[in-house]
Scaffold this motif. Structure first.
Motif, PDB file in Angstrom:
ATOM      1  N   LYS A   7      32.618  47.263  70.508  1.00 38.29           N
ATOM      2  CA  LYS A   7      33.141  46.774  71.784  1.00 38.29           C
ATOM      3  C   LYS A   7      33.136  45.250  71.819  1.00 38.29           C
ATOM      4  O   LYS A   7      34.084  44.623  72.307  1.00 38.29           O
ATOM      5  N   LYS A   8      32.088  44.659  71.278  1.00 30.51           N
ATOM      6  CA  LYS A   8      32.050  43.202  71.201  1.00 30.51           C
ATOM      7  C   LYS A   8      33.203  42.668  70.362  1.00 30.51           C
ATOM      8  O   LYS A   8      33.826  41.662  70.708  1.00 30.51           O
ATOM      9  N   GLU A   9      33.486  43.326  69.265  1.00 29.75           N
ATOM     10  CA  GLU A   9      34.590  42.916  68.394  1.00 29.75           C
ATOM     11  C   GLU A   9      35.931  43.041  69.118  1.00 29.75           C
ATOM     12  O   GLU A   9      36.782  42.156  69.012  1.00 29.75           O
ATOM     13  N   ARG A  10      36.129  44.134  69.866  1.00 27.81           N
ATOM     14  CA  ARG A  10      37.370  44.310  70.631  1.00 27.81           C
ATOM     15  C   ARG A  10      37.532  43.208  71.672  1.00 27.81           C
ATOM     16  O   ARG A  10      38.611  42.628  71.826  1.00 27.81           O
ATOM     17  N   GLU A  11      36.460  42.916  72.391  1.00 32.66           N
ATOM     18  CA  GLU A  11      36.519  41.869  73.408  1.00 32.66           C
ATOM     19  C   GLU A  11      36.806  40.510  72.787  1.00 32.66           C
ATOM     20  O   GLU A  11      37.554  39.710  73.343  1.00 32.66           O
ATOM     21  N   ARG A  12      36.235  40.243  71.620  1.00 27.76           N
ATOM     22  CA  ARG A  12      36.481  38.979  70.947  1.00 27.76           C
ATOM     23  C   ARG A  12      37.945  38.867  70.537  1.00 27.76           C
ATOM     24  O   ARG A  12      38.576  37.819  70.701  1.00 27.76           O
ATOM     25  N   ARG A  13      38.528  39.980  70.022  1.00 27.12           N
ATOM     26  CA  ARG A  13      39.929  39.964  69.611  1.00 27.12           C
ATOM     27  C   ARG A  13      40.851  39.724  70.812  1.00 27.12           C
ATOM     28  O   ARG A  13      41.824  38.983  70.718  1.00 27.12           O
ATOM     29  N   VAL A  14      40.540  40.349  71.957  1.00 27.09           N
ATOM     30  CA  VAL A  14      41.354  40.153  73.159  1.00 27.09           C
ATOM     31  C   VAL A  14      41.233  38.707  73.642  1.00 27.09           C
ATOM     32  O   VAL A  14      42.219  38.079  74.017  1.00 27.09           O
ATOM     33  N   ARG A  15      40.026  38.164  73.601  1.00 24.78           N
ATOM     34  CA  ARG A  15      39.792  36.797  74.032  1.00 24.78           C
ATOM     35  C   ARG A  15      40.582  35.799  73.176  1.00 24.78           C
ATOM     36  O   ARG A  15      41.075  34.804  73.667  1.00 24.78           O
ATOM     37  N   GLU A  16      40.717  36.127  71.879  1.00 29.44           N
ATOM     38  CA  GLU A  16      41.453  35.249  70.968  1.00 29.44           C
ATOM     39  C   GLU A  16      42.961  35.493  71.014  1.00 29.44           C
ATOM     40  O   GLU A  16      43.708  34.853  70.301  1.00 29.44           O
ATOM     41  N   GLY A  17      43.382  36.462  71.815  1.00 30.62           N
ATOM     42  CA  GLY A  17      44.814  36.721  71.955  1.00 30.62           C
ATOM     43  C   GLY A  17      45.372  37.707  70.952  1.00 30.62           C
ATOM     44  O   GLY A  17      46.587  37.850  70.829  1.00 30.62           O
ATOM     45  N   LEU A  18      44.519  38.396  70.243  1.00 33.20           N
ATOM     46  CA  LEU A  18      44.979  39.393  69.273  1.00 33.20           C
ATOM     47  C   LEU A  18      45.166  40.743  69.963  1.00 33.20           C
ATOM     48  O   LEU A  18      44.856  40.914  71.140  1.00 33.20           O
ATOM     49  N   ASN A  20      44.635  44.435  71.190  1.00 32.94           N
ATOM     50  CA  ASN A  20      43.506  45.290  71.542  1.00 32.94           C
ATOM     51  C   ASN A  20      43.783  46.694  70.994  1.00 32.94           C
ATOM     52  O   ASN A  20      44.777  47.318  71.357  1.00 32.94           O
ATOM     53  N   PRO A  21      42.927  47.224  70.118  1.00 31.85           N
ATOM     54  CA  PRO A  21      43.178  48.547  69.543  1.00 31.85           C
ATOM     55  C   PRO A  21      43.194  49.670  70.581  1.00 31.85           C
ATOM     56  O   PRO A  21      43.768  50.721  70.342  1.00 31.85           O
ATOM     57  N   GLU A  22      42.593  49.459  71.728  1.00 29.41           N
ATOM     58  CA  GLU A  22      42.594  50.486  72.766  1.00 29.41           C
ATOM     59  C   GLU A  22      44.005  50.748  73.288  1.00 29.41           C
ATOM     60  O   GLU A  22      44.302  51.848  73.757  1.00 29.41           O
ATOM     61  N   MET A  23      44.872  49.760  73.202  1.00 29.98           N
ATOM     62  CA  MET A  23      46.243  49.942  73.682  1.00 29.98           C
ATOM     63  C   MET A  23      47.018  50.936  72.821  1.00 29.98           C
ATOM     64  O   MET A  23      47.942  51.594  73.282  1.00 29.98           O
ATOM     65  N   ASN A  24      46.643  51.063  71.564  1.00 30.39           N
ATOM     66  CA  ASN A  24      47.317  52.016  70.672  1.00 30.39           C
ATOM     67  C   ASN A  24      46.881  53.451  70.934  1.00 30.39           C
ATOM     68  O   ASN A  24      47.531  54.388  70.484  1.00 30.39           O
ATOM     69  N   ARG A  25      45.782  53.633  71.616  1.00 35.70           N
ATOM     70  CA  ARG A  25      45.235  54.972  71.820  1.00 35.70           C
ATOM     71  C   ARG A  25      45.756  55.659  73.074  1.00 35.70           C
ATOM     72  O   ARG A  25      45.420  56.794  73.336  1.00 35.70           O
ATOM     73  N   LEU A  26      46.555  54.995  73.869  1.00 31.68           N
ATOM     74  CA  LEU A  26      46.974  55.566  75.142  1.00 31.68           C
ATOM     75  C   LEU A  26      48.082  56.603  74.993  1.00 31.68           C
ATOM     76  O   LEU A  26      48.167  57.543  75.765  1.00 31.68           O
ATOM     77  N   ASN A  27      48.949  56.471  74.012  1.00 34.33           N
ATOM     78  CA  ASN A  27      50.113  57.339  73.888  1.00 34.33           C
ATOM     79  C   ASN A  27      49.846  58.435  72.853  1.00 34.33           C
ATOM     80  O   ASN A  27      49.491  58.156  71.709  1.00 34.33           O
ATOM     81  N   TRP A  28      50.060  59.700  73.246  1.00 37.82           N
ATOM     82  CA  TRP A  28      49.856  60.832  72.332  1.00 37.82           C
ATOM     83  C   TRP A  28      51.115  61.155  71.551  1.00 37.82           C
ATOM     84  O   TRP A  28      51.098  62.013  70.675  1.00 37.82           O
ATOM     85  N   ASN A  29      52.242  60.542  71.877  1.00 40.85           N
ATOM     86  CA  ASN A  29      53.510  60.754  71.176  1.00 40.85           C
ATOM     87  C   ASN A  29      53.917  62.225  71.116  1.00 40.85           C
ATOM     88  O   ASN A  29      54.353  62.728  70.091  1.00 40.85           O
ATOM     89  N   GLY A  30      53.754  62.927  72.215  1.00 41.43           N
ATOM     90  CA  GLY A  30      54.187  64.317  72.282  1.00 41.43           C
ATOM     91  C   GLY A  30      53.189  65.323  71.745  1.00 41.43           C
ATOM     92  O   GLY A  30      53.463  66.513  71.726  1.00 41.43           O
ATOM     93  N   VAL A  31      52.027  64.890  71.283  1.00 39.10           N
ATOM     94  CA  VAL A  31      51.027  65.810  70.756  1.00 39.10           C
ATOM     95  C   VAL A  31      50.220  66.382  71.909  1.00 39.10           C
ATOM     96  O   VAL A  31      49.766  65.653  72.787  1.00 39.10           O
ATOM     97  N   VAL A  32      50.058  67.700  71.896  1.00 39.85           N
ATOM     98  CA  VAL A  32      49.240  68.360  72.903  1.00 39.85           C
ATOM     99  C   VAL A  32      47.877  68.607  72.268  1.00 39.85           C
ATOM    100  O   VAL A  32      47.761  69.377  71.314  1.00 39.85           O
ATOM    101  N   PRO A  33      46.814  67.963  72.745  1.00 41.06           N
ATOM    102  CA  PRO A  33      45.522  68.060  72.063  1.00 41.06           C
ATOM    103  C   PRO A  33      44.873  69.437  72.133  1.00 41.06           C
ATOM    104  O   PRO A  33      43.993  69.729  71.340  1.00 41.06           O
ATOM    105  N   VAL A  34      45.300  70.301  73.049  1.00 40.57           N
ATOM    106  CA  VAL A  34      44.688  71.621  73.166  1.00 40.57           C
ATOM    107  C   VAL A  34      45.491  72.688  72.429  1.00 40.57           C
ATOM    108  O   VAL A  34      45.139  73.857  72.460  1.00 40.57           O
ATOM    109  N   GLU A  35      46.548  72.291  71.746  1.00 39.68           N
ATOM    110  CA  GLU A  35      47.395  73.249  71.051  1.00 39.68           C
ATOM    111  C   GLU A  35      46.739  73.659  69.735  1.00 39.68           C
ATOM    112  O   GLU A  35      46.159  72.849  69.028  1.00 39.68           O
TER     113      GLU A  35
END
Length: 72
Positions: A7-18, A20-35
């Motif tokens: 988490k510290k590494e993520r916050e440091r990357r956001v602070r430096e303007g890079l 944030n890996p959490e933004m890539n995790r929001l979209n499932w791209n049509g995958v249903v996780p309970v399937e």
């Protein structure tokens, strides 16, 4: 509570303007996780049966593929 090293590494990357890996995790791209993704044992056996069904039964009439050879 203490923050994790990741988490510290993520916050440091956001602070430096890079990115944030959490933004890539929001979209499932049509995958249903309970399937169900893996076939059941019955489905595996049926698929294996269909896969090899015509390999051994090429003769019309349901021959088992055995060959009888008479030498004269």
């Amino acid at each position: 509570m203490a923050r994790s090293k990741a988490k510290k590494e993520r916050e440091r990357r956001v602070r430096e303007g890079l990115l944030n890996p959490e933004m890539n995790r929001l979209n499932w791209n049509g995958v249903v996780p309970v399937e169900r993704t893996t076939p059941t044992l019955k489905e595996k056996k049926e698929r294996l049966q269909q896969k090899h069904k015509h390999k051994w039964n090429r003769m019309p009439g349901g021959s088992d593929g055995s060959i009888l050879f008479f030498a004269l």
